[in-house]
Write an enzyme that holds these catalytic residues in place. Structure first.
Site, PDB file in Angstrom:
ATOM      1  N   HIS A 174     -20.452  42.969  53.380  1.00 51.77           N
ATOM      2  CA  HIS A 174     -21.434  42.116  52.693  1.00 51.77           C
ATOM      3  C   HIS A 174     -22.240  41.311  53.710  1.00 51.77           C
ATOM      4  O   HIS A 174     -23.464  41.208  53.605  1.00 51.77           O
ATOM      5  CB  HIS A 174     -20.742  41.105  51.757  1.00 51.77           C
ATOM      6  CG  HIS A 174     -20.065  41.685  50.577  1.00 51.77           C
ATOM      7  ND1 HIS A 174     -18.754  41.416  50.274  1.00 51.77           N
ATOM      8  CD2 HIS A 174     -20.514  42.497  49.586  1.00 51.77           C
ATOM      9  CE1 HIS A 174     -18.412  42.031  49.157  1.00 51.77           C
ATOM     10  NE2 HIS A 174     -19.473  42.705  48.726  1.00 51.77           N
ATOM     11  N   LYS A 231     -13.958  40.600  33.599  1.00 53.79           N
ATOM     12  CA  LYS A 231     -13.149  40.875  34.782  1.00 53.79           C
ATOM     13  C   LYS A 231     -12.203  39.715  35.054  1.00 53.79           C
ATOM     14  O   LYS A 231     -12.548  38.563  34.837  1.00 53.79           O
ATOM     15  CB  LYS A 231     -14.043  41.061  36.024  1.00 53.79           C
ATOM     16  CG  LYS A 231     -14.778  42.372  36.066  1.00 53.79           C
ATOM     17  CD  LYS A 231     -15.498  42.508  37.386  1.00 53.79           C
ATOM     18  CE  LYS A 231     -16.200  43.839  37.513  1.00 53.79           C
ATOM     19  NZ  LYS A 231     -16.885  43.968  38.800  1.00 53.79           N
ATOM     20  N   ARG A 290     -22.781  52.173  50.393  1.00 59.03           N
ATOM     21  CA  ARG A 290     -21.773  52.690  51.329  1.00 59.03           C
ATOM     22  C   ARG A 290     -21.608  54.198  51.218  1.00 59.03           C
ATOM     23  O   ARG A 290     -21.367  54.870  52.196  1.00 59.03           O
ATOM     24  CB  ARG A 290     -20.408  52.032  51.059  1.00 59.03           C
ATOM     25  CG  ARG A 290     -20.376  50.544  51.327  1.00 59.03           C
ATOM     26  CD  ARG A 290     -19.060  49.922  50.868  1.00 59.03           C
ATOM     27  NE  ARG A 290     -18.944  50.103  49.425  1.00 59.03           N
ATOM     28  CZ  ARG A 290     -17.824  50.395  48.774  1.00 59.03           C
ATOM     29  NH1 ARG A 290     -16.697  50.513  49.426  1.00 59.03           N
ATOM     30  NH2 ARG A 290     -17.820  50.565  47.475  1.00 59.03           N
ATOM     31  N   SER A 296     -14.421  45.056  48.441  1.00 55.86           N
ATOM     32  CA  SER A 296     -13.644  43.918  47.937  1.00 55.86           C
ATOM     33  C   SER A 296     -12.404  44.396  47.193  1.00 55.86           C
ATOM     34  O   SER A 296     -11.350  43.762  47.261  1.00 55.86           O
ATOM     35  CB  SER A 296     -14.502  43.052  47.017  1.00 55.86           C
ATOM     36  OG  SER A 296     -15.521  42.419  47.747  1.00 55.86           O
TER      37      SER A 296
END
Length: 159
Positions: free
Chosen positions: A17, A41, A90, A128
Site C-alpha cells: 500500500h 466485514k 498485484r 492485508s
C-alpha cells in the site's frame, strides 16, 4: 487542483500500500487515504486504530490526508472533491476485479477516473488478508508492514 482517493480497508496497511501511495503522490496535489468502513466485514483492527496507524505512517507526507468513510466510494469521492481513484494492481485477478468496479463506478459517476498502479514485483504477494493470517497465528509480519504500523498491530495467537 488534482485530488485523488486511495480507498481500502487497510486492515492492516502493508508495504505494498505504501509503495502505491508513494509512487502516486507526484501525480496529484492531494491524496486522501480513505478507510472504507464495511459493516459486513469483521475487521482485525477497529476503524479508529487503523486511522491512527495510517496517520503515523504518513505523518511526514503533507500531500496525504487520512480519513474514514462509509457508503459508496464514488459518492465519497464527490464529497471530498476527488476526481481520481487510485487502485493498486498485484495480479491479473486484481485487474479483472478492479476493472469491473471501475466500470460500474464510471457508470454511476462518469467524471471520476480510476487510476491503476501496478505493484512492484517484490510486493505482488503481500496482501492485508495474508498479513492478518500471519498475525492470527503469532507470526512475524515486520517484513510486510511499515515500521510505523507495527506498534498498532494486535498481538494475536491462535496456533
Amino acid at each position: 487542483m488534482k485530488i485523488a482517493l486511495f480507498p481500502g480497508s487497510f486492515d492492516p496497511i502493508t508495504k505494498a500500500h505504501v509503495d502505491i501511495l508513494k509512487r502516486s503522490i507526484s501525480l496529484f496535489d492531494k491524496v486522501y487515504v480513505g478507510i472504507g468502513l464495511n459493516s459486513n466485514k469483521k475487521p482485525l483492527m477497529e476503524a479508529d486504530k487503523r486511522l491512527e496507524m495510517l496517520k503515523a505512517v504518513f505523518k511526514s507526507e503533507p500531500k496525504i490526508e487520512v480519513i474514514s468513510y462509509e457508503g459508496l466510494t464514488v459518492n465519497f469521492c464527490q464529497k471530498i472533491g476527488a476526481s481520481y481513484m487510485i487502485r493498486g494492481i498485484r495480479t491479473v485477478s486484481d485487474f479483472e476485479y478492479e476493472k469491473a468496479i471501475a466500470q460500474m463506478n464510471h457508470a454511476l459517476i462518469p467524471n471520476i477516473e480510476s487510476i491503476f498502479i501496478l505493484s512492484k514485483p517484490g510486493y505482488s504477494s503481500i496482501s492485508s488478508t495474508i498479513v492478518r493470517d500471519i498475525l492470527r497465528y503469532g507470526g512475524d509480519v515486520s517484513q510486510f508492514v511499515p515500521a510505523e504500523a507495527l506498534q498498532f498491530l494486535p498481538a494475536l495467537s491462535n496456533g
